[in-house]
Every structure is written in structure tokens, then in C-alpha cells.
Design an enzyme around this catalytic site. Structure first.
Site, PDB file in Angstrom:
ATOM      1  CB  SER A  95      -0.811   0.016   0.984  1.00  0.00           C
ATOM      2  OG  SER A  95      -1.823   1.023   1.104  1.00  0.00           O
ATOM      3  CG  ASP A 230      -2.626   3.837  -1.760  1.00  0.00           C
ATOM      4  OD1 ASP A 230      -3.599   3.736  -2.885  1.00  0.00           O
ATOM      5  OD2 ASP A 230      -2.758   2.952  -0.795  1.00  0.00           O
ATOM      6  CG  ASP A 232      -2.789  -0.914  -2.685  1.00  0.00           C
ATOM      7  OD1 ASP A 232      -2.738   0.505  -1.837  1.00  0.00           O
ATOM      8  OD2 ASP A 232      -3.874  -1.571  -2.551  1.00  0.00           O
ATOM      9  CG  ASP A 234      -6.518   0.828  -1.608  1.00  0.00           C
ATOM     10  OD1 ASP A 234      -5.604   1.443  -1.238  1.00  0.00           O
ATOM     11  OD2 ASP A 234      -6.668  -0.276  -0.851  1.00  0.00           O
TER      12      ASP A 234
END
Length: 457
Positions: A95, A230, A232, A234
Site C-alpha cells: 500500500s 497510493d 496499490d 485504492d
């Protein structure tokens, strides 16, 4: 830190995510959760992610599963395809945390796993694996395309017509996907700051250098907005036409209202202004998407969830401009970004944000603080009224009441709120502040970080 489940998924140092450890967690997940016969595996752009994805797929094949390589995809795109295919999924991502760390996010056939599933996985770690026939490994190159189609068919080619958007793409895995969506919705998109080296961007605590860059980009280009996300992809990041960051929970409030939701589920760290917006129900949870998901499942109906980091979870089939959006109960960055601009109409983003209840939230964190130290400090604040009184005296106030739902949330007699909590994913101590005006919120945040720093020195 040793790999463990945090606020969303398993996280740890790359050096500690050994093939043996990763294999044991993957196989425990496949044994203890409803996973079906197919496992989709996606990854972000960290250097360690391709190797970890290979380990995950091999572990699944050794359990007789068909491992489907989705490649480099945003987490919500992977979750959407798994949902559409009645399959399970694992996303390789750390993340927003630095590249020396990574992790796994797990999705059963029911969607993103909950805390009870994490408990079941941990309990299954030591169980022996029975030999089965080797599963296949195939690839699916259409995961990103399905995600793009979701938004184009629901919003249409004129949804963002005339909007000039700067896209800070850095090293986000969804950078090209988001650019495609925005252009297909009619926006003019200018890419900014693309990087082939991984950059950890925390949408909940945007650093000063990034804020300065965004303001400069807006001043030079006259953008209607700057967007990012960010690692990833999401969690969304949005700045208005002045280069000012729009808090993720404010985007959540705006999006929930635009979708005509009845029930909002959000962590206790989110902007309390949501309670003044007239939703039928507002449920506050501990911090982390598993807790939000559990609250959404308990509520049912026209329910949405969001977090202070901006990740938005849709719990019902929602009607938007020209179509509908199916439920997607995992963090999504695209919906709040689009919906906030759509809600602004032909006016500036700042004008729409100004219509929200006048409650200002800001957040930041101390980095490189071992969790054992941050947890001990927060534990003392929770248990010792004198420790809280001493901490708040340094902030020039006293305590009215305290909430221990997640960390220590202190409501001050002057109306401010100060919330201290150890990160569940990284060696960080997080500080959340709420106030009625921006100057007070930012001053309290800066002072609070200094007080925390001196206490932990």
C-alpha cells in the site's frame, strides 16, 4: 516488524516475507476461507512484488488451485474481477508504506476478508497440507479493462467534459488506468511526476514536499484539480483548483450524499461533520477496512463505507449519471475522485467542499517508531488520566472525555479533538486532529507531533 495482519492485510519487511512464510499464509487462507477453485493474483510496482506474486501462485497451484496471473493492477480492479468471476484473490502490495516492506491482501469469494477470517487463517497456519494434483497457472490481461469499463458505462463520455486535471502518477500501479478513465469521461489529463522508482504516498498524511509540488503544478497549469493515489491505487488523493488537498473523509461525505446513501459506516478517526449531514444512520468503527466492512454487512440496505484515507466502499447498486454501479465492498479510489468532481458541477471543487459541515480534520505521523514503543506510549495514555492530562497540558487544554475505540481519542474542553494511535501496518505513531478552523487544526497537529516526539525520544 514481524509480518502480521494490520488494518488491511498481512504486512512486513520484505526480508521477513520468506517463501516459507508466504506459502504458509497463502495455504492457510485457501484452507480456511471460501475461495472456490480459482485464485487471481495481482501486484503493485514495488521491486519485491513480482517475486512474491510467483510464490503466491506456486503455493496456490500446490493446493490444486488454478492460479491466474492478473499482473500489475489496482487492488479494487483485482477485487472487481474476482467478484465478477466468483473467485478469490490475493493482491501483493504494501500500500502506502516504504518499498522495504510489502504485504498480501486477501479476498475470498465473498470479498475482502474480515477480522474473523484473519483469525481463522492464523489458526490454520500449522495444519499440514495434503498432497493434491498440481493446479494450472494462466494469465488474465483484462482485469484493468473491466475496471475502466465499470466507470465509463456508469458515468458516460461527458461526465468530466471540460475539466483540466493534473495526474500525479508517481509509482502508483493504477496511474495509467486512472488516466484512461478520466480521458474516457471527457477530461483533459496532464501526467505529472511519473517515477520508475517506488515512492510511498500516504493520502491520509500528505508530506509538505508533495503539497508544494501540487500547488506549483496548479499555479503553472490552471488545473481544475490534481489527482493521485497510493501505491496499490485504492486510496485517492485530490487537490482543488487552488492546490489545496481535499481530505479523504470529506470526499467520502460528498460521495455518500451524491449516491443517496442511507447509512454511512466510517472509522472513529473520520471527520465528525458526517453526523450533521442528515444520513439516516452513521456507524463509527475501529480503524481499518475489515472493521468498516463488518459494519456495512451488519447494517445492510443503502450502505456505504469510507475511511479518512479516502478509500470508498460501495455496499449497494447505485445509480449515477447514465447507468449503475454494482456494489464493490473494498477500498476504491476512483469513485470518490469522479463523484466529487461531478458533485461540483460547473463550479470549482473548493466551492463544493465549502458546503460541507465546518469541521477541519488533519493527520500526520511520526515515522520509524517501533510498534512496541508506540503501543506502550498509547497504552499509558489509555490507562493513566494523569498521563493524558500531562499530554494535553502541553497542548494548552484539558480533557472533556476520552474514547478508546481505537487508540486514544481525546475530546478537549475547547472543542478540539486529538487522537493518538499506533499504525497497524508500519512502525509509525499516527496523530489525528479535529478543530473548527484550519489554523487551529494545523497548529495543534504541529504542536502535538512535537510533544509526541519529545515523549518518545
Amino acid at each position: 516488524m514481524s509480518p502480521k495482519f494490520g488494518t488491511s492485510g498481512l504486512r512486513g519487511l520484505v526480508t521477513e516475507l520468506t517463501p516459507e512464510l508466504v506459502t504458509s499464509y497463502v495455504q492457510a487462507f485457501l484452507r480456511s476461507c471460501d475461495v472456490g477453485s480459482k485464485l487471481f493474483v495481482g501486484r503493485d510496482l514495488r521491486p519485491s512484488s513480482p517475486n512474491l506474486a510467483d510464490i503466491v501462485m506456486t503455493a496456490a497451484q500446490n493446493m490444486g488451485m488454478t492460479a491466474i496471473d492478473a499482473g500489475e493492477v489496482p487492488t479494487p480492479a483485482l477485487a472487481l474481477t474476482a467478484q465478477q468471476q466468483d473467485a478469490s484473490a490475493i493482491m501483493i502490495t504494501g500500500s502506502h508504506i516504504p518499498a522495504d516492506r510489502n504485504g498480501l491482501k486477501f479476498y475470498s469469494r465473498a470479498g475482502e476478508i474480515a477480522k474473523k477470517d484473519e483469525t481463522a487463517i492464523c489458526a490454520a497456519l500449522e495444519k499440514p497440507v495434503q498432497a493434491v494434483a498440481q493446479g494450472q497457472r494462466v494469465s488474465d490481461p483484462e482485469v484493468n479493462s473491466r475496471y475502466v469499463l465499470r466507470y465509463v458505462t456508469a458515468f458516460g463520455s461527458a461526465a468530466l467534459a471540460g475539466k483540466r486535471i493534473g495526474l500525479y502518477s508517481h509509482s502508483a500501479v493504477g496511474r495509467d488506468v486512472l488516466a484512461s478513465i478520466l480521458r474516457l469521461l471527457g477530461a483533459e489529463v496532464t501526467e505529472l511526476g511519473r517515477s520508475e522508482t517506488f515512492i510511498p504516498v500516504d493520502t491520509e498524511a500528505v508530506d509538505s514536499a508533495t503539497r508544494d509540488s501540487i500547488r506549483t503544478w496548479v499555479q503553472l497549469n490552471g488545473f481544475d484539480a490534481v489527482m493521485s493515489m497510493d501505491g496499490d491505487s485504492d486510496r485517492p488523493l485530490l487537490a482543488d483548483e487552488n492546490g489545496k488537498i481535499v481530505p479523504g473523509d470529506v470526499m467520502g461525505q460528498i460521495t455518500a450524499e451524491a449516491l443517496d446513501a442511507d447509512t454511512v459506516v466510517t472509522p472513529i478517526s473520520s471527520n465528525s461533520g458526517v453526523s450533521a449531514k442528515g444520513f439516516a444512520n452513521v456507524h463509527l468503527t475501529r480503524i481499518g477496512s475489515p472493521f468498516v466492512i463488518a459494519g456495512m454487512q451488519a447494517a445492510g440496505g443503502k450502505v456505504i463505507g469510507y475511511e479518512a484515507n479516502g478509500g470508498f466502499l460501495l455496499g449497494f447498486e447505485a445509480t449515477v449519471l447514465i447507468g449503475t454501479l454494482s456494489p464493490l465492498i473494498t477500498r476504491d479510489c476512483v469513485l470518490p475522485l469522479i463523484m466529487t468532481l461531478v458533485a461540483a458541477g460547473e463550479g470549482p471543487v473548493s466551492q463544493r467542499v465549502a458546503h460541507e459541515p465546518r469541521v477541519i480534520t488533519v493527520a500526520d505521523r511520526l515515522q520509524d517508531v517501533p510498534q512496541v514503543r508506540s503501543s506502550a506510549f498509547v497504552g499509558k495514555l489509555a490507562q493513566d488520566p494523569e498521563a493524558r492530562a500531562c499530554f494535553l497540558a502541553a497542548l494548552g487544554s484539558t480533557e472533556q472525555k476520552t474514547d478508546l475505540t481505537d487508540g486514544v481519542r481525546m475530546y478537549l474542553t475547547d472543542g478540539r479533538v486529538v487522537h493518538v494511535r499506533p499504525s497497524g501496518n508500519a512502525p509509525e505513531l499516527r496523530l489525528y486532529v479535529e478543530a473548527q478552523d484550519e489554523d487551529a487544526a494545523n497548529a495543534t497537529l504541529a504542536l502535538g507531533l512535537n510533544v509526541l516526539r519529545s515523549n518518545l525520544a
